[in-house]
Design an enzyme around this catalytic site. Structure first.
Site, short mmCIF file in Angstrom:
data_model
loop_
_atom_site.label_atom_id
_atom_site.label_comp_id
_atom_site.label_asym_id
_atom_site.label_seq_id
_atom_site.Cartn_x
_atom_site.Cartn_y
_atom_site.Cartn_z
CG ASP A 53 -2.03 -0.93 1.24
OD1 ASP A 53 -2.10 -1.76 0.31
OD2 ASP A 53 -2.86 -0.87 2.16
CG HIS A 88 2.06 -9.00 0.52
ND1 HIS A 88 1.46 -10.12 1.04
CD2 HIS A 88 1.88 -8.01 1.44
CE1 HIS A 88 0.92 -9.83 2.22
NE2 HIS A 88 1.16 -8.55 2.48
CB SER A 113 11.03 3.10 4.53
OG SER A 113 12.04 3.76 3.82
#
Length: 300
Positions: free
Chosen positions: A103, A160, A266
């Site tokens: 995200d 992921h 980050s």
């Protein structure tokens, strides 16, 4: 008619450089070590207040969390690295489609010019330096494609796999801990090749893929699912782990499977070889992204 992506921001102004100057003066390592300790305090009176303040300050959507009760997390870091409920980040339906690993928002995406990766207007950095300094490691991605994905404080902070892959090597590259905000990317030359990072190199169905976890101020720890916590310790030299293509020590992850996480947030940088992928239309500078949405496709 296809909409044009937003233009790159102008080069940083003198005022922006002055605003960014304190980052050069901060004891980045000491501040980050202090944050590491702070985010692991388990006293309920402290961690519950910190978590609830953070949710309100950054608008965190707890309805997506597997555990929606802020008070049930052991410490702030457990909340920050929270899992999501099943089904809230479905993977793109077409199996050949590469999926977004995080995200966040696209900072930049495009072509690698030889060994140079675009950071912001007026700034590029060396792909070889980003990947740890060995030309042999960077060679497969020369003139390839890259995407830089920024994770804000409110985002989900697990990473992921974009595509099925077998791990070839992992490197921990020590470095500075500048912020990775838009201001800093415009002001600090070679930012992503200067900050501490964990580099992972993969063999995939679309060829070699590099996925880099970039550290920053307050990013107190980075970890992977196969090796656990990589940093701290920080150290002063590049550490490298090589992995076999088969056998018990082989590391293979499926598309969408968890790769690792930031303990505080980050940036992730992806690189693919020349002609290996075509970016999805939604992947351009400033575009918001969610894990699982289409990232790229094999060409043709």
């Amino acid at each position: 008619m296809t909409a044009k992506p937003p233009a790159s921001p102008d080069a940083a102004s003198l005022g922006e450089h002055l605003r960014n100057l304190p980052q050069y003066l901060l004891p980045q390592g000491a501040v980050t070590a202090w944050v590491h300790r702070l985010t692991r305090i388990r006293a309920p009176w402290f961690k519950d207040r910190l978590i609830r303040w953070f949710i309100g300050r950054y608008g965190v959507d707890m309805s997506e969390a597997a555990n929606a009760d802020p008070g049930s997390y052991a410490d702030f870091n457990a909340f920050f690295t929270r899992a999501l409920r099943d089904g809230v980040r479905p993977l793109a339906a077409e199996p050949a489609t590469l999926v977004c690993p995080v995200d966040g928002a696209v900072s930049q995406a495009g072509a690698i010019a030889g060994d140079t990766v675009f950071q912001a207007k007026g700034h590029g950095y060396s792909l070889t330096a980003l990947l740890g300094g060995a030309a042999v490691d960077a060679a497969p991605w020369q003139d390839g494609a890259y995407a830089t994905l920024y994770l804000s404080p409110r985002d989900y902070h697990r990473i992921h796999m974009p595509v099925d892959g077998t791990l070839r090597a992992m490197l921990h590259v020590p470095g500075r801990l500048f912020s990775v905000s838009r201001l800093t990317t415009r002001c600090v030359p070679g930012l992503f090749a200067r900050n501490e990072r964990v580099v992972t190199l993969w063999d995939t169905a679309v060829g070699p893929m590099a996925l880099v976890l970039v550290g920053a101020i307050n990013v107190a720890s980075m970890q992977t699912v196969w090796a656990g916590t990589i940093t701290p310790p920080r150290g002063g030299r590049v550490r490298r782990w090589d992995y076999p293509a088969s056998g018990e020590a082989r590391v293979h992850l499926a598309r969408g499977e968890e790769l690792g996480r930031f303990n505080m947030g980050s940036t992730v940088i992806l690189a693919f070889g020349p002609g290996a992928i075509a970016w999805d239309a939604g992947i351009h500078a400033d575009a918001p992204v969610r894990m699982g949405q289409p990232l790229a496709r094999p060409p043709g």
